[in-house]
Design a protein around this motif. Structure first.
Motif, mmCIF file in Angstrom:
data_model
loop_
_atom_site.group_PDB
_atom_site.id
_atom_site.type_symbol
_atom_site.label_atom_id
_atom_site.label_comp_id
_atom_site.label_asym_id
_atom_site.label_seq_id
_atom_site.Cartn_x
_atom_site.Cartn_y
_atom_site.Cartn_z
ATOM 1 N N ILE A 10 0.880 -1.162 0.000
ATOM 2 C CA ILE A 10 0.000 0.000 0.000
ATOM 3 C C ILE A 10 0.921 1.217 0.000
ATOM 4 C CG2 ILE A 10 -1.808 1.277 1.196
ATOM 5 C CD1 ILE A 10 -2.547 -1.353 2.621
ATOM 6 N N VAL A 11 0.816 2.043 -1.032
ATOM 7 C CA VAL A 11 1.706 3.190 -1.191
ATOM 8 C C VAL A 11 0.913 4.485 -1.065
ATOM 9 C CG1 VAL A 11 3.347 4.330 -2.736
ATOM 10 C CG2 VAL A 11 3.083 1.857 -2.825
ATOM 11 N N CYS A 12 1.422 5.398 -0.248
ATOM 12 C CA CYS A 12 0.880 6.748 -0.196
ATOM 13 C C CYS A 12 1.610 7.539 -1.272
ATOM 14 C CB CYS A 12 1.082 7.389 1.176
ATOM 15 S SG CYS A 12 0.480 9.092 1.228
ATOM 16 N N LEU A 13 0.905 7.932 -2.322
ATOM 17 C CA LEU A 13 1.522 8.601 -3.454
ATOM 18 C C LEU A 13 2.032 9.997 -3.110
ATOM 19 C CD1 LEU A 13 -1.124 7.501 -6.095
ATOM 20 C CD2 LEU A 13 1.112 6.468 -5.662
ATOM 21 N N LYS A 14 1.518 10.594 -2.067
ATOM 22 C CA LYS A 14 1.936 11.946 -1.663
ATOM 23 C C LYS A 14 3.242 11.931 -0.868
ATOM 24 C CE LYS A 14 -1.806 14.132 -3.085
ATOM 25 N NZ LYS A 14 -1.900 15.301 -3.905
ATOM 26 N N SER A 15 3.451 10.885 -0.069
ATOM 27 C CA SER A 15 4.635 10.843 0.793
ATOM 28 C C SER A 15 5.645 9.771 0.391
ATOM 29 C CB SER A 15 4.212 10.603 2.246
ATOM 30 O OG SER A 15 3.710 9.284 2.394
ATOM 31 N N ASP A 16 5.254 8.883 -0.515
ATOM 32 C CA ASP A 16 6.071 7.743 -0.944
ATOM 33 C C ASP A 16 6.314 6.724 0.178
ATOM 34 O OD1 ASP A 16 6.295 8.431 -3.616
ATOM 35 O OD2 ASP A 16 8.067 9.665 -3.259
ATOM 36 N N LYS A 17 5.622 6.853 1.296
ATOM 37 C CA LYS A 17 5.719 5.838 2.342
ATOM 38 C C LYS A 17 4.849 4.663 1.929
ATOM 39 C CE LYS A 17 6.734 8.868 6.194
ATOM 40 N NZ LYS A 17 6.362 9.270 7.544
ATOM 41 N N PHE A 18 5.223 3.475 2.406
ATOM 42 C CA PHE A 18 4.457 2.298 2.021
ATOM 43 C C PHE A 18 4.373 1.307 3.167
ATOM 44 C CE2 PHE A 18 8.834 1.483 0.856
ATOM 45 C CZ PHE A 18 9.047 0.187 1.310
ATOM 46 N N HIS A 33 -8.805 -3.619 4.468
ATOM 47 C CA HIS A 33 -7.946 -2.465 4.756
ATOM 48 C C HIS A 33 -8.716 -1.162 4.538
ATOM 49 C CE1 HIS A 33 -3.759 -3.158 5.808
ATOM 50 N NE2 HIS A 33 -3.688 -4.168 4.965
ATOM 51 N N LYS A 34 -9.355 -1.039 3.376
ATOM 52 C CA LYS A 34 -10.080 0.193 3.052
ATOM 53 C C LYS A 34 -11.213 0.442 4.037
ATOM 54 C CE LYS A 34 -9.097 0.421 -1.877
ATOM 55 N NZ LYS A 34 -9.680 0.392 -3.235
ATOM 56 N N CYS A 35 -11.927 -0.598 4.399
ATOM 57 C CA CYS A 35 -13.019 -0.470 5.367
ATOM 58 C C CYS A 35 -12.489 0.056 6.694
ATOM 59 C CB CYS A 35 -13.695 -1.818 5.545
ATOM 60 S SG CYS A 35 -15.067 -1.806 6.703
ATOM 61 N N GLN A 39 -12.862 3.920 8.633
ATOM 62 C CA GLN A 39 -13.396 4.027 9.993
ATOM 63 C C GLN A 39 -12.321 4.408 11.017
ATOM 64 O OE1 GLN A 39 -15.855 0.630 11.085
ATOM 65 N NE2 GLN A 39 -16.065 0.148 8.922
ATOM 66 N N ASN A 40 -11.100 4.682 10.550
ATOM 67 C CA ASN A 40 -9.968 5.034 11.422
ATOM 68 C C ASN A 40 -9.653 3.960 12.455
ATOM 69 O OD1 ASN A 40 -9.324 7.568 10.305
ATOM 70 N ND2 ASN A 40 -11.063 8.466 11.363
ATOM 71 N N ILE A 41 -9.740 2.693 12.076
ATOM 72 C CA ILE A 41 -9.459 1.613 13.031
ATOM 73 C C ILE A 41 -8.327 0.697 12.564
ATOM 74 C CG2 ILE A 41 -11.702 1.584 14.163
ATOM 75 C CD1 ILE A 41 -12.484 -0.776 12.401
ATOM 76 N N GLU A 42 -7.503 1.163 11.632
ATOM 77 C CA GLU A 42 -6.372 0.358 11.164
ATOM 78 C C GLU A 42 -5.359 0.195 12.289
ATOM 79 O OE1 GLU A 42 -4.432 -2.020 8.497
ATOM 80 O OE2 GLU A 42 -6.389 -1.124 8.274
ATOM 81 N N SER A 43 -4.703 -0.943 12.354
ATOM 82 C CA SER A 43 -3.752 -1.223 13.425
ATOM 83 C C SER A 43 -2.454 -0.423 13.291
ATOM 84 C CB SER A 43 -3.433 -2.718 13.479
ATOM 85 O OG SER A 43 -2.867 -3.128 12.252
ATOM 86 N N ASN A 44 -2.074 -0.086 12.080
ATOM 87 C CA ASN A 44 -0.880 0.720 11.857
ATOM 88 C C ASN A 44 -1.278 2.187 12.051
ATOM 89 O OD1 ASN A 44 1.097 2.342 10.666
ATOM 90 N ND2 ASN A 44 1.618 0.802 9.149
ATOM 91 N N ARG A 45 -0.719 2.853 13.028
ATOM 92 C CA ARG A 45 -1.152 4.207 13.390
ATOM 93 C C ARG A 45 -0.877 5.259 12.327
ATOM 94 N NH1 ARG A 45 0.272 4.682 19.789
ATOM 95 N NH2 ARG A 45 -0.895 2.834 20.376
ATOM 96 N N GLU A 46 0.136 5.069 11.502
ATOM 97 C CA GLU A 46 0.463 6.076 10.492
ATOM 98 C C GLU A 46 -0.477 6.034 9.297
ATOM 99 O OE1 GLU A 46 4.527 6.519 9.387
ATOM 100 O OE2 GLU A 46 5.213 6.078 11.414
ATOM 101 N N GLU A 47 -1.001 4.862 8.962
ATOM 102 C CA GLU A 47 -1.875 4.757 7.801
ATOM 103 C C GLU A 47 -3.131 5.612 7.916
ATOM 104 O OE1 GLU A 47 -2.849 0.811 6.617
ATOM 105 O OE2 GLU A 47 -0.817 0.381 6.022
ATOM 106 N N HIS A 49 -3.712 8.225 9.672
ATOM 107 C CA HIS A 49 -3.341 9.641 9.680
ATOM 108 C C HIS A 49 -3.119 10.129 8.246
ATOM 109 C CE1 HIS A 49 -1.638 13.428 10.932
ATOM 110 N NE2 HIS A 49 -0.584 13.173 10.171
ATOM 111 N N ALA A 50 -2.325 9.401 7.477
ATOM 112 C CA ALA A 50 -2.060 9.773 6.087
ATOM 113 C C ALA A 50 -3.328 9.676 5.249
ATOM 114 C CB ALA A 50 -0.962 8.880 5.501
ATOM 115 N N TRP A 51 -4.145 8.661 5.504
ATOM 116 C CA TRP A 51 -5.411 8.468 4.782
ATOM 117 C C TRP A 51 -6.305 9.689 4.979
ATOM 118 C CZ3 TRP A 51 -7.032 4.362 1.744
ATOM 119 C CH2 TRP A 51 -8.405 4.276 1.472
ATOM 120 N N ASN A 52 -6.413 10.157 6.211
ATOM 121 C CA ASN A 52 -7.247 11.327 6.512
ATOM 122 C C ASN A 52 -6.634 12.606 5.949
ATOM 123 O OD1 ASN A 52 -9.158 9.796 7.916
ATOM 124 N ND2 ASN A 52 -8.035 9.995 9.816
#
Length: 68
Positions: A10-18, A33-35, A39-47, A49-52
């Motif tokens: 899963i790549v964030c195109l804005k930050s290049d983090k994956f 993952h998308k669901c 709902q802001n309940i992903e286990s990885n805390r950075e995802e 934040h970047a998604w929002n």
């Protein structure tokens, strides 16, 4: 539909983090993952934040390596 067993990315195109993950059913795992991200309940805390911050359209979900 055929299940794809793989390592996915899963790549964030804005930050290049994956994020790398492993799935026995890629399509199902990405749907989950998308669901969770919506709902802001992903286990990885950075995802979430970047998604929002950048929005759903700033992420790419791809197969990194397939497994037999």
């Amino acid at each position: 539909m055929e299940r794809i067993t793989c390592i996915y990315k899963i790549v964030c195109l804005k930050s290049d983090k994956f994020y790398l993950g492993r799935a026995k059913d890629f399509r199902n795992r990405i749907t989950v993952h998308k669901c969770y991200l919506r709902q802001n309940i992903e286990s990885n805390r950075e995802e979430p934040h970047a998604w929002n911050k950048y929005g759903e359209g700033s992420f790419k979900f791809e197969v990194f390596a397939e497994h037999p």
